[in-house]
Design a protein around this motif. Structure first.
Motif, PDB file in Angstrom:
ATOM      1  N   THR A 214       0.838  -1.199   0.000  1.00 50.12           N
ATOM      2  CA  THR A 214       0.000   0.000   0.000  1.00 50.12           C
ATOM      3  C   THR A 214       0.874   1.252   0.000  1.00 50.12           C
ATOM      4  N   ASP A 215       1.925   1.211  -0.820  1.00 49.53           N
ATOM      5  CA  ASP A 215       2.812   2.349  -1.018  1.00 49.53           C
ATOM      6  C   ASP A 215       2.154   3.280  -2.037  1.00 49.53           C
ATOM      7  N   LEU A 216       1.753   4.481  -1.608  1.00 49.68           N
ATOM      8  CA  LEU A 216       1.045   5.410  -2.491  1.00 49.68           C
ATOM      9  C   LEU A 216       1.907   5.836  -3.667  1.00 49.68           C
ATOM     10  N   CYS A 217       1.292   5.905  -4.832  1.00 53.28           N
ATOM     11  CA  CYS A 217       1.992   6.352  -6.033  1.00 53.28           C
ATOM     12  C   CYS A 217       1.690   7.833  -6.269  1.00 53.28           C
ATOM     13  N   HIS A 218       2.656   8.676  -6.016  1.00 51.83           N
ATOM     14  CA  HIS A 218       2.461  10.114  -6.162  1.00 51.83           C
ATOM     15  C   HIS A 218       2.619  10.587  -7.604  1.00 51.83           C
ATOM     16  N   ASP A 219       2.904   9.652  -8.510  1.00 54.33           N
ATOM     17  CA  ASP A 219       2.940  10.006  -9.932  1.00 54.33           C
ATOM     18  C   ASP A 219       1.559   9.899 -10.577  1.00 54.33           C
ATOM     19  N   GLN A 220       0.619   9.305  -9.861  1.00 54.66           N
ATOM     20  CA  GLN A 220      -0.753   9.249 -10.358  1.00 54.66           C
ATOM     21  C   GLN A 220      -1.416  10.610 -10.135  1.00 54.66           C
ATOM     22  N   GLN A 221      -1.951  11.184 -11.208  1.00 53.26           N
ATOM     23  CA  GLN A 221      -2.544  12.508 -11.105  1.00 53.26           C
ATOM     24  C   GLN A 221      -3.671  12.548 -10.078  1.00 53.26           C
ATOM     25  N   TYR A 222      -4.464  11.488 -10.023  1.00 52.50           N
ATOM     26  CA  TYR A 222      -5.569  11.405  -9.062  1.00 52.50           C
ATOM     27  C   TYR A 222      -5.061  11.546  -7.629  1.00 52.50           C
ATOM     28  N   PHE A 255       9.041   8.806  -0.522  1.00 52.69           N
ATOM     29  CA  PHE A 255       8.517   9.486  -1.710  1.00 52.69           C
ATOM     30  C   PHE A 255       9.497  10.569  -2.135  1.00 52.69           C
ATOM     31  N   ALA A 256       9.345  11.031  -3.354  1.00 54.30           N
ATOM     32  CA  ALA A 256      10.297  11.980  -3.928  1.00 54.30           C
ATOM     33  C   ALA A 256      10.217  13.339  -3.240  1.00 54.30           C
ATOM     34  N   PRO A 257      11.339  14.066  -3.129  1.00 50.75           N
ATOM     35  CA  PRO A 257      11.323  15.408  -2.538  1.00 50.75           C
ATOM     36  C   PRO A 257      10.364  16.361  -3.252  1.00 50.75           C
ATOM     37  N   SER A 258      10.111  16.098  -4.530  1.00 55.75           N
ATOM     38  CA  SER A 258       9.213  16.972  -5.291  1.00 55.75           C
ATOM     39  C   SER A 258       7.798  16.984  -4.722  1.00 55.75           C
ATOM     40  N   VAL A 259       7.395  15.906  -4.037  1.00 59.84           N
ATOM     41  CA  VAL A 259       6.072  15.872  -3.398  1.00 59.84           C
ATOM     42  C   VAL A 259       5.961  17.000  -2.373  1.00 59.84           C
ATOM     43  N   VAL A 260       6.997  17.156  -1.558  1.00 58.07           N
ATOM     44  CA  VAL A 260       7.016  18.220  -0.555  1.00 58.07           C
ATOM     45  C   VAL A 260       7.070  19.590  -1.231  1.00 58.07           C
TER      46      VAL A 260
END
Length: 482
Positions: A214-222, A255-260
């Motif tokens: 259940t690792d969230l995918c932050h590349d999904q636009q949704y 998750f990638a630093p870009s998320v922050v």
């Protein structure tokens, strides 16, 4: 005549044939008064000074807080005291409903929008209380000029329904279905296997997997939309509806630093990331990539090594071994948190006996210090910590200059700024009182230990030189007298 004579000492009176000769005719009462006036040494009025960065953050919880369901109201009763002491931010645990229901500390997030108002996972309230109590706490904090920081867990989810994932053939133990009937009673940000790894975009992102299935995918636009881009996103709900002022990002290695970066760009506010790493350069790389502050785990580990593991204060003088030395304006220093104080971390924490020396370090050096609830509310520490916060917010000014760093002794000067004299911290981990001659920037000045641990008042000469002392297994903090 007898009454008259009583006013004088025998050393000042000579009787010759009934004639009274009085020399230096001063009463003993006057002597004491004059001596008091000439020897009284007063501290500076610290309310007249500002440190380089006023304010301290409080981690306003510990692991498995009690009583269940009452934590928000407990914290609310502390706010006036914390504000008066100089606390300007508090960090609260992740507010959303977790899989563990009333036992959840927030790190098993199921429904981000249920902050204590929907019945699921066996409870309406979270472990910390109801939505109304959370909003009441935030409102009271703002009335006391305290910002409130939300713990944000973005890497993984827990507590959904079982669901076949075509990208995991043969694996039926996947719980990636989140809807009104499965761990997401709010009905907002419903999720399925496409929003976790692996999915139609990729098998996994480039970062570490904390809970792999259940690792969230932050590349999904949704996922991006619901977490921070929509007007009714998690970020906007927490900021605009609940009233949070900033963010503590949990386990940013997942998750990638870009998320922050994107989250902060959209909603703003103070932010700090938990990059659990003792390498100062690793922390700096993450700060550079995310634009956020980071907890200075490198500083924490160096203090643990210097005070406990190696018992060698020279470690504190090593070049660039802390984030605060490389990037002080982005370093959030601490000596304890909810993870380090767990029972399983007994050998990976700063010992109780050395905590006040560690506190003296982070509250006099640069960086933004965070105090841990259980330390501040400890009656044995509280008044000392209050005094250290006052010193931090007033005299902790100017460049950091190490005057001495050997096995048992560490002496550091904050050199002050225009009109602010700065301070000198002297830590001594030896078993006997320590003293050392130092050259300060204070010329012909009488000094006072503002930590109240040493009663002597040394004076500097024309060159600023004097001898300072520190008690065994303790510290002193020096500055000029009034």
């Amino acid at each position: 005549m007898i009454d008259f004579l009583k006013k004088y000492t025998t050393k000042t009176i000579l009787l010759l044939g009934g004639i009274v000769f009085v020399f230096n005719a001063c009463s003993s009462d006057d002597d004491a008064s004059n001596e008091e006036e000439t020897t009284a040494i007063n501290k500076l009025d610290l309310t007249q000074y500002n440190g380089d960065s006023k304010g301290v953050m409080m981690q306003a919880f510990y692991w498995d807080v009690e009583p269940i369901g009452e934590w928000y109201t407990t914290v609310e009763t502390k706010l006036a005291d914390w504000s008066a002491a100089g606390i300007n931010r508090i960090w609260l645990p992740a507010p959303g409903k977790g899989q563990s229901g009333s036992f959840s500390m927030g790190y098993d997030p199921s429904d981000y929008f249920d902050v204590g108002e929907f019945e699921q996972h066996g409870t309406i309230e979270t472990r910390f209380g109801s939505r109304a109590e959370l909003e009441g706490l935030i409102n009271t904090a703002h009335q006391n000029n305290i910002e409130v920081i939300a713990d944000i867990v973005l890497g993984h989810n827990s507590g959904g329904g079982q669901q076949d994932n075509p990208y995991r053939p043969g694996d039926t133990e996947v719980y990636s279905l989140f809807n009104e009937a499965n761990g997401n009673a709010s009905g907002k940000f419903n999720r399925s296997y496409e929003h976790f790894h692996p999915n139609s975009i990729h098998a996994n992102d480039a970062e570490a997997l904390f809970f792999e299935k259940t690792d969230l995918c932050h590349d999904q636009q949704y996922v991006k939309d619901w977490l921070w881009l929509r007007d009714d996103s998690v970020a906007n709900f927490y900021k605009d509806v609940l009233g949070f002022d900033g963010w503590r990002f949990d386990y940013v290695k997942s998750f990638a630093p870009s998320v922050v970066t994107e989250w902060n760009k959209k909603v703003g506010g103070f932010s700090v990331g938990e990059n659990f790493d003792g390498n100062a350069n690793t922390l700096k790389d993450w700060v550079d990539a995310s634009g956020s502050s980071a907890f200075d785990f490198a500083c924490f580990y160096r203090l643990e090594e210097a005070l406990d593991r190696d018992k060698d204060l020279s470690i504190l003088a090593e070049s660039k071994n802390m984030l605060r030395k490389i990037y002080p304006e982005k370093a959030v220093t601490f000596i304890a948190n909810h993870d380090t104080e767990k029972e399983e971390n007994l050998n990976n924490r700063i010992s109780y006996a050395n905590k006040m020396m560690a506190h003296a370090y982070i509250l006099t050096h640069d960086g933004y210090p965070t105090l841990f609830y259980s330390d501040y509310e400890n009656p044995l520490f509280k008044e000392q910590l209050k005094n250290l916060i006052v010193i931090r917010n007033s005299l902790a000014s100017g460049n950091v200059k190490i005057l001495k760093a050997v096995k048992n002794e560490y002496i550091m000067q904050r050199e002050g700024t225009d009109g602010n004299p700065g301070l000198i911290l002297y830590i001594n981990i030896g078993t006997e009182i320590a003293s050392h001659e130092v050259t300060t920037s204070w010329k012909n000045k009488t000094l006072i230990d503002y930590s109240n641990n040493i009663k002597d008042n040394p004076s500097t000469n024309l060159s600023g030189t004097t001898t300072l002392t520190a008690p065994p297994k303790s510290f002193s903090i020096w500055s000029i007298a009034q």
